[in-house]
Design an enzyme around this catalytic site. Structure first.
Site, short mmCIF file in Angstrom:
data_model
loop_
_atom_site.label_atom_id
_atom_site.label_comp_id
_atom_site.label_asym_id
_atom_site.label_seq_id
_atom_site.Cartn_x
_atom_site.Cartn_y
_atom_site.Cartn_z
N TRP A 65 -69.43 32.86 -33.19
CA TRP A 65 -69.70 31.34 -33.48
C TRP A 65 -68.41 30.54 -33.26
O TRP A 65 -67.40 31.15 -33.49
CB TRP A 65 -69.91 31.41 -34.96
CG TRP A 65 -70.47 29.93 -35.53
CD1 TRP A 65 -69.52 29.13 -35.93
CD2 TRP A 65 -71.83 29.49 -35.41
NE1 TRP A 65 -70.51 27.81 -36.29
CE2 TRP A 65 -71.74 28.19 -35.84
CE3 TRP A 65 -72.90 30.12 -34.81
CZ2 TRP A 65 -72.97 27.49 -36.03
CZ3 TRP A 65 -73.99 29.29 -34.78
CH2 TRP A 65 -74.33 28.16 -35.38
N PHE A 117 -68.46 34.96 -41.07
CA PHE A 117 -68.61 35.69 -42.44
C PHE A 117 -68.90 37.53 -42.23
O PHE A 117 -68.71 38.25 -43.05
CB PHE A 117 -70.08 35.20 -42.92
CG PHE A 117 -70.57 35.97 -44.11
CD1 PHE A 117 -69.88 35.37 -45.26
CD2 PHE A 117 -71.48 36.92 -44.21
CE1 PHE A 117 -70.11 35.87 -46.58
CE2 PHE A 117 -71.79 37.35 -45.56
CZ PHE A 117 -71.27 36.84 -46.63
N VAL A 161 -63.82 28.74 -38.89
CA VAL A 161 -64.86 28.01 -39.73
C VAL A 161 -64.48 26.39 -39.92
O VAL A 161 -63.54 26.16 -40.42
CB VAL A 161 -64.70 28.75 -41.26
CG1 VAL A 161 -65.84 27.97 -42.10
CG2 VAL A 161 -65.17 30.42 -40.99
N HIS A 199 -69.97 24.93 -47.23
CA HIS A 199 -70.00 26.33 -46.65
C HIS A 199 -68.61 27.00 -46.04
O HIS A 199 -68.63 27.92 -46.59
CB HIS A 199 -70.97 26.36 -45.36
CG HIS A 199 -70.44 25.99 -44.22
ND1 HIS A 199 -70.18 24.76 -43.79
CD2 HIS A 199 -69.93 26.60 -43.21
CE1 HIS A 199 -69.28 24.60 -42.69
NE2 HIS A 199 -69.56 25.83 -42.18
N PHE A 238 -55.90 38.51 -41.24
CA PHE A 238 -56.62 37.39 -41.13
C PHE A 238 -56.28 36.17 -40.15
O PHE A 238 -55.42 35.59 -40.43
CB PHE A 238 -56.55 36.50 -42.40
CG PHE A 238 -57.28 35.35 -42.88
CD1 PHE A 238 -58.92 35.63 -43.40
CD2 PHE A 238 -56.97 34.15 -42.35
CE1 PHE A 238 -59.58 34.58 -43.58
CE2 PHE A 238 -57.85 33.08 -42.91
CZ PHE A 238 -59.00 33.19 -43.41
#
Length: 171
Positions: free
Chosen positions: A31, A66, A90, A97, A122
């Site tokens: 994404w 996710f 994100v 969200h 991360f």
């Protein structure tokens, strides 16, 4: 420190350990691919620059951020790298969200790190808009993928240092 105050690609290369004997996993979210693939390029190139051998860098893609913790767990289980780097993006958007996804990913990677006794990095951008993401994926604020790679090398070196048997004198 806010990335607007520093360049994510700036670091002291002389303080980075040699990565020649280290193994890495990289999990990349599909994404926002135009952003995450830039993060991947920065990450991969930085690992190789500091001695990582291409055959010791294992990459998988997952549908979105996710899914990064699940992909990281699968990759760790199959390849057992010294460290796993998770790259995603994100973007805030019109709803909350982003908060749920970012928090779930951070918690998932923290849990994996603690359970495995290894670092799960991360490397997820959490910008308010696409331009902020582009600025941090090779734009004016550098590349978060570079930062994630340097963090991974340092954490793998720390793991090796602390797990090496201590030299004793006399016994």
């Amino acid at each position: 420190m806010a990335s607007a105050l520093q360049n994510l690609s700036t670091y002291d290369s002389s303080s980075v350990p040699d990565a020649a004997e280290m193994t890495f996993g990289i999990v990349v979210a599909e994404w926002n691919a135009h952003i995450t693939h830039s993060l991947y390029e920065g990450c991969y190139d930085t690992l190789v620059k500091h001695g990582a051998r291409p055959e010791n860098i294992h990459t998988v893609q997952v549908p979105g951020s996710f899914e990064l913790p699940a992909g990281a767990r699968l990759l760790h289980g199959q390849r057992n790298p010294d460290v796993v780097i998770c790259l995603g993006c994100v973007i805030k958007g019109e709803t909350n969200h982003n908060e749920y996804i970012s928090q779930a990913v951070a918690q998932g990677l923290t849990n994996l790190s603690l359970a495995a006794g290894k670092a799960f990095i991360f490397g997820v951008l959490t910008p308010d808009n696409e331009q902020q993401a582009l600025d941090r994926a090779g734009g004016k604020h550098g590349n978060k993928g570079v930062e994630a790679a340097i963090t991974a090398i340092r954490m793998a070196a720390l793991q090796r240092e602390l797990s090496a048997p201590k030299k004793r004198i006399g016994f």
